[in-house]
Scaffold this active site. Structure first.
Site, PDB file in Angstrom:
ATOM      1  N   ALA A   1      -7.769  -8.381  -8.366  1.00 23.94           N
ATOM      2  CA  ALA A   1      -8.864  -9.112  -7.726  1.00 23.94           C
ATOM      3  C   ALA A   1      -9.451 -10.195  -8.630  1.00 23.94           C
ATOM      4  O   ALA A   1      -9.911 -11.236  -8.139  1.00 23.94           O
ATOM      5  CB  ALA A   1      -9.959  -8.137  -7.299  1.00 23.94           C
TER       6      ALA A   1
ATOM      7  N   HIS B   1      -3.592   5.844   3.790  1.00 21.90           N
ATOM      8  CA  HIS B   1      -4.339   4.691   3.298  1.00 21.90           C
ATOM      9  C   HIS B   1      -3.800   3.379   3.863  1.00 21.90           C
ATOM     10  O   HIS B   1      -4.547   2.558   4.411  1.00 21.90           O
ATOM     11  CB  HIS B   1      -4.289   4.683   1.773  1.00 21.90           C
ATOM     12  CG  HIS B   1      -5.246   3.746   1.107  1.00 21.90           C
ATOM     13  ND1 HIS B   1      -4.930   2.445   0.829  1.00 21.90           N
ATOM     14  CD2 HIS B   1      -6.499   3.936   0.646  1.00 21.90           C
ATOM     15  CE1 HIS B   1      -5.951   1.852   0.231  1.00 21.90           C
ATOM     16  NE2 HIS B   1      -6.928   2.749   0.093  1.00 21.90           N
TER      17      HIS B   1
ATOM     18  N   ASP C   1       0.838  -1.196   0.000  1.00 21.05           N
ATOM     19  CA  ASP C   1       0.000   0.000   0.000  1.00 21.05           C
ATOM     20  C   ASP C   1       0.873   1.246   0.000  1.00 21.05           C
ATOM     21  O   ASP C   1       1.907   1.276  -0.663  1.00 21.05           O
ATOM     22  CB  ASP C   1      -0.923  -0.032   1.229  1.00 21.05           C
ATOM     23  CG  ASP C   1      -2.291   0.544   0.942  1.00 21.05           C
ATOM     24  OD1 ASP C   1      -2.384   1.772   0.798  1.00 21.05           O
ATOM     25  OD2 ASP C   1      -3.253  -0.233   0.852  1.00 21.05           O
TER      26      ASP C   1
ATOM     27  N   TYR D   1      -7.985 -12.173 -10.769  1.00 27.55           N
ATOM     28  CA  TYR D   1      -7.167 -13.338 -11.051  1.00 27.55           C
ATOM     29  C   TYR D   1      -7.676 -14.561 -10.294  1.00 27.55           C
ATOM     30  O   TYR D   1      -8.100 -14.469  -9.138  1.00 27.55           O
ATOM     31  CB  TYR D   1      -5.713 -13.085 -10.666  1.00 27.55           C
ATOM     32  CG  TYR D   1      -4.984 -12.105 -11.552  1.00 27.55           C
ATOM     33  CD1 TYR D   1      -5.147 -12.115 -12.941  1.00 27.55           C
ATOM     34  CD2 TYR D   1      -4.112 -11.168 -11.007  1.00 27.55           C
ATOM     35  CE1 TYR D   1      -4.465 -11.218 -13.752  1.00 27.55           C
ATOM     36  CE2 TYR D   1      -3.422 -10.277 -11.813  1.00 27.55           C
ATOM     37  CZ  TYR D   1      -3.610 -10.309 -13.178  1.00 27.55           C
ATOM     38  OH  TYR D   1      -2.942  -9.426 -13.986  1.00 27.55           O
TER      39      TYR D   1
ATOM     40  N   ASN E   1     -14.374   0.171  -6.466  1.00 27.18           N
ATOM     41  CA  ASN E   1     -15.446   1.054  -6.008  1.00 27.18           C
ATOM     42  C   ASN E   1     -16.249   1.705  -7.123  1.00 27.18           C
ATOM     43  O   ASN E   1     -16.915   2.714  -6.907  1.00 27.18           O
ATOM     44  CB  ASN E   1     -14.849   2.169  -5.142  1.00 27.18           C
ATOM     45  CG  ASN E   1     -14.129   1.619  -3.945  1.00 27.18           C
ATOM     46  OD1 ASN E   1     -14.514   0.593  -3.395  1.00 27.18           O
ATOM     47  ND2 ASN E   1     -13.055   2.279  -3.550  1.00 27.18           N
TER      48      ASN E   1
ATOM     49  N   SER F   1     -11.355  -0.891  -0.230  1.00 25.35           N
ATOM     50  CA  SER F   1     -10.000  -0.848   0.323  1.00 25.35           C
ATOM     51  C   SER F   1      -9.974  -1.299   1.777  1.00 25.35           C
ATOM     52  O   SER F   1      -8.972  -1.834   2.247  1.00 25.35           O
ATOM     53  CB  SER F   1      -9.438   0.576   0.257  1.00 25.35           C
ATOM     54  OG  SER F   1      -8.973   0.891  -1.023  1.00 25.35           O
TER      55      SER F   1
END
Length: 420
Positions: free
Chosen positions: A232, A124, A75, A234, A219, A284
């Site tokens: 995501a 984040h 991140d 895969y 989102n 997230s």
């Protein structure tokens, strides 16, 4: 040729929810002063966030607290100046993969941050890490789902989106080398375009080492928008959508067949740089919720494979249909069920098992005649009354016979006297 940038999902959420107010979960009265303006540092959140209120933490932690499990957070870095993260982060294993020599729009050099990944100017990554493994403290009811797990901080992106698929692939490979058991990736590729094959290769390498890879679904789901996001989408990656307080898909959460499960992602309280807490929205923050559950399962079942851990999370998720749907996948994650309904490992979720079906109320019987019990009671009464009548009748007959005999003897005596 440079790869497509990987913008932070926080930026996407800010765009999607620009006109929507941020509303905190109903806290105690003392929490009324908690500010929804996120500053670093910020006030501590005094109550227990709704995403944790839905979990019986004592029961959960009686099974596991994630001790010994290592979770890589790829991140914007993880700020260890937040007291709840100081003892949760393995600073020595941290790494910074942001390109060197970065410059802003004015050509000024951008501070790259500490090489160990503990600089987070965006906040984040610090929020993501807190949801997974923030340590408990008396100052707040917020705590990570796996409060004894260890965070590996991998700084790979920043506010300007300088992270790309190349640095993400490097970060994944490094996380495997750093002995991560779980990898959390709360970002995706721009415009949902399938990236360079090297990113998939890095993911496959992690999966082959039995690492659980968790990624946010994205989102861009307003208006029913459906499209794949990467990493995501895969195969083998645990793709996480966002749910709200009603266990329904959050309006912004990405939908699609690639979604595996959902987890709380609205008004999520977590740690921020330099101390305190803030609220935020997005997949997230759903992904680390699931990564925390994966860490708990891994600690309790260290011999389970990555696929078995993922299947356990999917199988025990709360769902209303027998199977998978494109909104919340196998359902909304249930941490307690994931840790208690675990007699044996499974490789794939079973659609019909674990589905909570509400039972229809049974109408009370409305007898039109007497019931069997009433008939038996009536007959018993008849027998008892009849017996009493017989007894009384027999008694009365005996008295009558006795009196008749007495009268007969008296008559005989009188007649005898008269003849003499």
């Amino acid at each position: 040729m440079r790869h497509r940038h990987l913008p932070l999902l926080r930026t996407a959420v800010a765009t999607v929810l620009l006109t929507a107010p941020v509303v905190l979960a109903p806290p105690s009265a003392a929490a009324d002063s908690f500010s929804d303006q996120c500053e670093y540092p910020n006030d501590s959140y005094p109550g227990r966030p709704w995403s944790l209120q839905r979990v019986q933490l004592d029961e959960l932690w009686s099974q596991s607290k994630g001790k010994g499990v290592r979770v890589a957070v790829i991140d914007t870095g993880v700020d260890v100046r937040n007291p709840q993260l100081k003892d949760a982060v393995d600073v020595k294993s941290g790494r910074n993969f942001l390109p060197k020599g970065l410059k802003d729009e004015d050509g000024e050099p951008i501070e790259r941050g500490d090489e160990n990944g503990t600089t987070d100017t965006v906040g984040h990554g610090t929020k993501v890490a807190g949801i997974i493994a923030a340590r408990p403290t008396d100052e707040t009811g917020f705590v990570g789902l796996a409060p004894e797990a260890t965070i590996i901080p991998v700084q790979q992106n920043d506010a300007e989106g300088h992270g790309d698929t190349e640095t993400l692939a490097e970060s994944i490979r490094y996380a495997v080398q750093a002995k991560a058991d779980v990898i959390n990736i709360s970002q995706d590729t721009s415009n949902a375009v399938e990236p360079d094959p090297d990113l998939k290769a890095a993911v496959d390498e992690a999966l082959a080492r039995e690492v659980v890879v968790v990624a946010s679904a994205g989102n861009d789901g307003l208006g029913g928008n459906v499209k794949k996001t990467y990493p995501a989408s895969y195969e083998g990656v645990l793709a996480v959508a966002a749910s709200d307080r009603n266990n329904e898909r959050a309006s912004f959460s990405q939908s699609g067949d690639f979604v595996d499960v959902a987890a709380p992602g609205v008004d999520m309280i977590s740690t921020v740089p330099r101390g305190g807490h803030c609220s935020d929205n997005g997949t997230s923050f759903s992904a680390p919720y699931v990564a925390g559950v994966a860490a708990l399962i891994k600690a309790k079942h260290p011999t389970w494979t990555g696929r078995q851990i993922v299947a356990q999370i999917e199988q025990t998720a709360e769902r209303t249909i027998a199977g998978h749907d494109r909104l919340v996948g196998w359902g909304v994650v249930d941490p307690v069920r994931a840790l208690t309904e675990d007699d044996r490992p499974i490789e794939t979720p079973r659609p019909q098992e674990g589905l909570a079906r509400a039972e229809a109320p049974v109408a009370a019987e409305f007898p039109l005649g007497e019931t069997a019990d009433e008939r038996n009671a009536r007959l018993a009464t008849y027998v008892a009354v009849g017996a009493a009548i017989v007894v009384v009748g027999l008694g009365g007959a005996a008295v009558a016979i006795r009196d008749a005999r007495r009268r007969a003897r008296s008559t005989e005596v009188r007649d005898g006297h008269g003849a003499t």
